[in-house]
Design a protein around this motif. Structure first.
Motif, PDB file in Angstrom:
ATOM      1  N   THR A   1      81.804  71.926  43.345  1.00 15.23           N
ATOM      2  CA  THR A   1      82.514  70.721  42.935  1.00 15.23           C
ATOM      3  C   THR A   1      81.572  69.741  42.248  1.00 15.23           C
ATOM      4  O   THR A   1      81.904  69.168  41.208  1.00 15.23           O
ATOM      5  CB  THR A   1      83.185  70.058  44.157  1.00 15.23           C
ATOM      6  N   ALA A   2      80.384  69.543  42.813  1.00 21.62           N
ATOM      7  CA  ALA A   2      79.431  68.600  42.218  1.00 21.62           C
ATOM      8  C   ALA A   2      78.986  69.060  40.829  1.00 21.62           C
ATOM      9  O   ALA A   2      78.869  68.246  39.903  1.00 21.62           O
ATOM     10  CB  ALA A   2      78.229  68.429  43.133  1.00 21.62           C
ATOM     11  N   GLU A   3      78.769  70.359  40.665  1.00 25.28           N
ATOM     12  CA  GLU A   3      78.345  70.866  39.358  1.00 25.28           C
ATOM     13  C   GLU A   3      79.449  70.684  38.316  1.00 25.28           C
ATOM     14  O   GLU A   3      79.180  70.342  37.157  1.00 25.28           O
ATOM     15  CB  GLU A   3      77.962  72.350  39.443  1.00 25.28           C
TER      16      GLU A   3
ATOM     17  N   LEU B   1      81.961  63.982  42.872  1.00 24.75           N
ATOM     18  CA  LEU B   1      80.569  63.662  43.216  1.00 24.75           C
ATOM     19  C   LEU B   1      80.474  63.154  44.655  1.00 24.75           C
ATOM     20  O   LEU B   1      79.481  63.409  45.339  1.00 24.75           O
ATOM     21  CB  LEU B   1      80.011  62.615  42.248  1.00 24.75           C
ATOM     22  N   ARG B   2      81.471  62.452  45.109  1.00 21.71           N
ATOM     23  CA  ARG B   2      81.469  61.960  46.489  1.00 21.71           C
ATOM     24  C   ARG B   2      81.539  63.123  47.479  1.00 21.71           C
ATOM     25  O   ARG B   2      80.873  63.129  48.495  1.00 21.71           O
ATOM     26  CB  ARG B   2      82.668  61.038  46.686  1.00 21.71           C
ATOM     27  N   ARG B   3      82.374  64.130  47.160  1.00 19.88           N
ATOM     28  CA  ARG B   3      82.502  65.305  48.041  1.00 19.88           C
ATOM     29  C   ARG B   3      81.264  66.192  47.967  1.00 19.88           C
ATOM     30  O   ARG B   3      80.914  66.840  48.924  1.00 19.88           O
ATOM     31  CB  ARG B   3      83.716  66.136  47.648  1.00 19.88           C
ATOM     32  N   GLY B   4      80.673  66.291  46.775  1.00 22.79           N
ATOM     33  CA  GLY B   4      79.546  67.199  46.567  1.00 22.79           C
ATOM     34  C   GLY B   4      78.314  66.639  47.133  1.00 22.79           C
ATOM     35  O   GLY B   4      77.443  67.130  47.709  1.00 22.79           O
TER      36      GLY B   4
END
Length: 106
Positions: A9-11, A103-106
């Motif tokens: 997810t972050a990527e 970004l918050r989850r990653g």
């Protein structure tokens, strides 16, 4: 594929931050899904073909021990179809990711 998208997810958020469009993210996830399915299906079909080249291991139990070319083509198309089906939902989720939430989850 769903787990792969969740893990990255972050990527995916970084790609969106860099300017990748939602459509391009969708295409990338779908291509990955299809590539995995085609490689797996191709390896399976190749091993089946090699196995049948060795002759009839059933000693005449089955009357015909070969894989016709049409069935090999059908197997390849089936692998592509499974890649599309398996990647559709995760690709749609990846496309709809909001950058901040990802970004918050990653």
């Amino acid at each position: 594929m769903a787990q792969s998208v969740r893990e990255r997810t972050a990527e995916l958020a970084v790609l969106k931050t860099l300017g990748f469009s939602d459509g391009l993210i969708l295409v990338l996830v779908m291509l990955e899904s299809c590539a995995i399915a085609v490689v797996g299906g191709g390896v399976g079909l190749a091993l089946a073909h090699l196995f049948t080249l060795g002759g009839d291991p059933t000693s005449g139990l089955f009357p015909a021990w070969y894989i016709p070319t049409a069935d090999m083509v059908r197997g390849g198309l089936l692998a592509i179809g499974l890649g599309v089906v398996a990647g559709a939902m995760p690709a749609a989720q990846a496309m709809r990711l909001r950058i901040v939430d990802a970004l918050r989850r990653g």
